[in-house]
Design an enzyme around this catalytic site. Structure first.
Site, PDB file in Angstrom:
ATOM      1  N   LYS A  30     102.541 -46.961 -54.888  1.00  0.00           N
ATOM      2  CA  LYS A  30     101.384 -47.721 -55.457  1.00  0.00           C
ATOM      3  C   LYS A  30     100.292 -46.513 -56.178  1.00  0.00           C
ATOM      4  O   LYS A  30      99.573 -46.884 -56.977  1.00  0.00           O
ATOM      5  CB  LYS A  30     100.450 -48.113 -54.376  1.00  0.00           C
ATOM      6  CG  LYS A  30     101.051 -49.336 -53.611  1.00  0.00           C
ATOM      7  CD  LYS A  30     100.114 -50.009 -52.521  1.00  0.00           C
ATOM      8  CE  LYS A  30     100.689 -50.083 -51.254  1.00  0.00           C
ATOM      9  NZ  LYS A  30     100.941 -49.018 -50.405  1.00  0.00           N
ATOM     10  N   LYS A  86     103.805 -35.978 -50.652  1.00  0.00           N
ATOM     11  CA  LYS A  86     102.176 -36.358 -50.874  1.00  0.00           C
ATOM     12  C   LYS A  86     101.693 -34.957 -51.464  1.00  0.00           C
ATOM     13  O   LYS A  86     100.634 -34.866 -52.367  1.00  0.00           O
ATOM     14  CB  LYS A  86     101.592 -36.693 -49.741  1.00  0.00           C
ATOM     15  CG  LYS A  86     102.063 -38.107 -49.478  1.00  0.00           C
ATOM     16  CD  LYS A  86     101.284 -39.220 -49.968  1.00  0.00           C
ATOM     17  CE  LYS A  86     102.298 -40.497 -49.816  1.00  0.00           C
ATOM     18  NZ  LYS A  86     101.568 -41.631 -49.686  1.00  0.00           N
ATOM     19  N   LYS A 107     110.307 -42.339 -55.685  1.00  0.00           N
ATOM     20  CA  LYS A 107     110.198 -43.788 -55.240  1.00  0.00           C
ATOM     21  C   LYS A 107     109.138 -44.740 -55.987  1.00  0.00           C
ATOM     22  O   LYS A 107     108.171 -43.889 -56.187  1.00  0.00           O
ATOM     23  CB  LYS A 107     110.126 -43.923 -53.856  1.00  0.00           C
ATOM     24  CG  LYS A 107     108.742 -43.414 -53.041  1.00  0.00           C
ATOM     25  CD  LYS A 107     108.606 -44.134 -51.627  1.00  0.00           C
ATOM     26  CE  LYS A 107     107.086 -43.800 -51.419  1.00  0.00           C
ATOM     27  NZ  LYS A 107     106.766 -44.923 -50.486  1.00  0.00           N
TER      28      LYS A 107
HETATM   29  N1  AQP Z   1     109.764 -47.559 -53.296  1.00  0.00           N
HETATM   30  C1  AQP Z   1     109.864 -48.246 -52.164  1.00  0.00           C
HETATM   31  N2  AQP Z   1     111.250 -48.663 -51.969  1.00  0.00           N
HETATM   32  C2  AQP Z   1     111.305 -49.249 -50.733  1.00  0.00           C
HETATM   33  N3  AQP Z   1     110.155 -49.379 -49.754  1.00  0.00           N
HETATM   34  C3  AQP Z   1     109.183 -48.858 -49.976  1.00  0.00           C
HETATM   35  N4  AQP Z   1     107.967 -48.899 -49.109  1.00  0.00           N
HETATM   36  C4  AQP Z   1     107.158 -47.932 -50.137  1.00  0.00           C
HETATM   37  N5  AQP Z   1     107.818 -47.831 -51.154  1.00  0.00           N
HETATM   38  C5  AQP Z   1     108.654 -48.156 -51.244  1.00  0.00           C
HETATM   39  C6  AQP Z   1     107.861 -49.469 -48.027  1.00  0.00           C
HETATM   40  O1  AQP Z   1     106.710 -50.336 -47.887  1.00  0.00           O
HETATM   41  C7  AQP Z   1     106.109 -50.340 -46.971  1.00  0.00           C
HETATM   42  C8  AQP Z   1     104.381 -50.128 -46.877  1.00  0.00           C
HETATM   43  O2  AQP Z   1     104.414 -49.091 -47.640  1.00  0.00           O
HETATM   44  P1  AQP Z   1     102.945 -48.245 -47.357  1.00  0.00           P
HETATM   45  O3  AQP Z   1     101.873 -48.740 -48.493  1.00  0.00           O
HETATM   46  O4  AQP Z   1     102.342 -48.422 -45.909  1.00  0.00           O
HETATM   47  O5  AQP Z   1     103.119 -46.816 -47.486  1.00  0.00           O
HETATM   48  P2  AQP Z   1     104.011 -46.025 -48.727  1.00  0.00           P
HETATM   49  O6  AQP Z   1     105.418 -45.864 -48.285  1.00  0.00           O
HETATM   50  O7  AQP Z   1     103.471 -44.717 -48.849  1.00  0.00           O
HETATM   51  O8  AQP Z   1     103.955 -46.762 -49.905  1.00  0.00           O
HETATM   52  P3  AQP Z   1     103.404 -46.506 -51.525  1.00  0.00           P
HETATM   53  O9  AQP Z   1     103.674 -47.607 -52.222  1.00  0.00           O
HETATM   54  O10 AQP Z   1     104.188 -45.197 -51.850  1.00  0.00           O
HETATM   55  O11 AQP Z   1     101.783 -46.204 -51.396  1.00  0.00           O
HETATM   56  P4  AQP Z   1     101.171 -44.834 -51.473  1.00  0.00           P
HETATM   57  O12 AQP Z   1     101.499 -44.562 -52.974  1.00  0.00           O
HETATM   58  O13 AQP Z   1      99.677 -45.283 -51.316  1.00  0.00           O
HETATM   59  O14 AQP Z   1     101.403 -43.592 -50.684  1.00  0.00           O
HETATM   60  C9  AQP Z   1     106.511 -49.338 -45.930  1.00  0.00           C
HETATM   61  O15 AQP Z   1     107.485 -49.834 -44.939  1.00  0.00           O
HETATM   62  C10 AQP Z   1     107.132 -48.468 -46.938  1.00  0.00           C
HETATM   63  O16 AQP Z   1     108.402 -47.844 -46.414  1.00  0.00           O
END
Ligand code: AQP
Length: 359
Positions: free
Chosen positions: A224, A139, A221
């Site tokens: 969002k 991040k 990965k």
């Molecule tokens: N690319 C991914 N592949 C598999 N699993 C994923 N998760 C997130 N991205 C992937 C899983 O989705 C769940 C919810 O995620 P989150 O919103 O709590 O946090 P995150 O992992 O930080 O997801 P993002 O999409 O990357 O959000 P932002 O961009 O806001 O940080 C979790 O169980 C995560 O493992």
């Protein structure tokens, strides 16, 4: 403290007690941040498991799913946008099939016990462990924020979310495995330090498709908050948007369709997506013989079709639910009330263990 966080630890006595030998009642907890429309990575990496576990659960198992707004603000958010994303995240969870009469579905930021337990666990968390969290480093490397305490202690808040409900199982994407290890260590540190059996050591449940990568850069990965919307497929994307994003997905100069995550990450990511979205059990991710005579263009169309057939019912249910503000509100209120009644009991127990009960 040092003993608890050392590498070799004996099996603690509370894990061997008779109550753990009989079928263990499962308490399943997981959360998602309201930081944008959930995407295919969130869905295939974690959310499909939430629904699967709901279907496979025994009547006495407890399922608790949360939209974790306190985690979202570890990065800067626009207040109006955040309000909208909170509701959209709730509508998405309902649209994928989370049943609020079976599972507790709530907004974490509406249950203040999460922040209080996070503080208590923060007093046990070694800085060295938090320093090694790869998600924090990732991040920071986006350049969207300076180094801030909230983002640094994100995994401690996540541990509080899980332990507040004494969760036994946590369905998450592979990227969260390190956070779950910290959660277990904090639970064990608390139990040992206060000679208590307060917390279970929760297990992670990782989906077979594990990690879905960005369509624009397969070393990252799918996320969002990535700057380029073409890097992800949102669960509310139209059929045309899905087709375009997959057509534009970056692969490499070879047109052969082979499973080789190390040297051919782009095409392998599409195979993972195809495999996870198709209902054909015979189609193994690595079994690509059937694509020997398929062009990359045709292969991408096949992936787009599989994704569309998976996303279409979620998209239409999302639009129906997201416009029903009254329903979303009543689900959220009811969920927060049910969550609070469990959370307040755990917090009272924790505070009395550490000598902070009300006098
Ligand atoms: N690319 C991914 N592949 C598999 N699993 C994923 N998760 C997130 N991205 C992937 C899983 O989705 C769940 C919810 O995620 P989150 O919103 O709590 O946090 P995150 O992992 O930080 O997801 P993002 O999409 O990357 O959000 P932002 O961009 O806001 O940080 C979790 O169980 C995560 O493992």
């Amino acid at each position: 403290m040092h003993r608890v966080f050392s590498r070799s630890r004996p099996t603690p006595s509370y894990r061997r007690s008779s109550s753990f030998r009989s079928r263990q009642r499962k308490v399943i907890f997981s959360g998602i941040q309201p930081t944008g429309v959930p995407h295919l990575g969130n869905y295939l990496g974690a959310l499909v498991n939430w629904v699967h576990l709901q279907k496979a659960s025994q009547p006495d198992d407890q399922l608790i799913y949360s939209v974790v707004g306190l985690h979202a603000i570890t990065l800067p958010q626009d207040p109006a946008q955040l309000r909208q994303e909170k509701r959209a995240a709730m509508a998405t969870l309902l649209a994928i099939g989370i049943d609020p009469t079976r599972s507790i579905l709530f907004h974490q930021d509406e249950v203040s016990e999460h922040a209080e337990l996070a503080w208590i666990l923060g007093c046990l968390a070694p800085l060295g462990r938090l320093n090694r969290m790869t998600t924090y480093k990732a991040k920071i490397s986006t350049g969207k924020t300076d180094e801030r305490l909230g983002l640094f202690s994100y995994p401690v808040l996540q541990a509080a979310d899980i332990l507040l409900y004494k969760a036994t199982h946590v369905p998450v994407g592979e990227d969260q495995r390190q956070h779950l290890e910290l959660t277990r260590d904090l639970a064990q540190a608390f139990n040992q330090q206060f000679r208590a059996e307060t917390f279970h050591l929760p297990q992670d449940i990782i989906t077979p498709s594990k990690r879905i990568f960005s369509l624009r850069d397969s070393s990252q990965k799918m996320s969002k908050s990535a700057a380029d919307p073409k890097s992800r497929i949102g669960l509310t994307d139209t059929a045309d948007e899905i087709a375009l994003k997959i057509r534009k997905a970056i692969t490499d100069s070879s047109h052969e369709i082979v499973w080789d995550p190390k040297d051919r990450p782009g095409v392998s990511n599409l195979l993972t997506i195809l495999h996870a979205c198709t209902t054909d059990p015979a189609l193994d991710t690595s079994a690509t013989a059937e694509f020997r005579n398929t062009s990359l263009v045709d292969f991408k169309s096949r992936v787009a079709e599989a994704v569309e057939s998976r996303v279409a019912p979620i998209r239409s249910e999302f639009h129906r639910l997201n416009s029903d503000e009254g329903y979303i509100q009543s689900v959220s209120r009811n969920g927060a009330e049910r969550a609070r009644s469990i959370a307040s009991r755990t917090l009272q127990e924790v505070k009395s263990r550490i000598g902070l009960e009300a006098i």
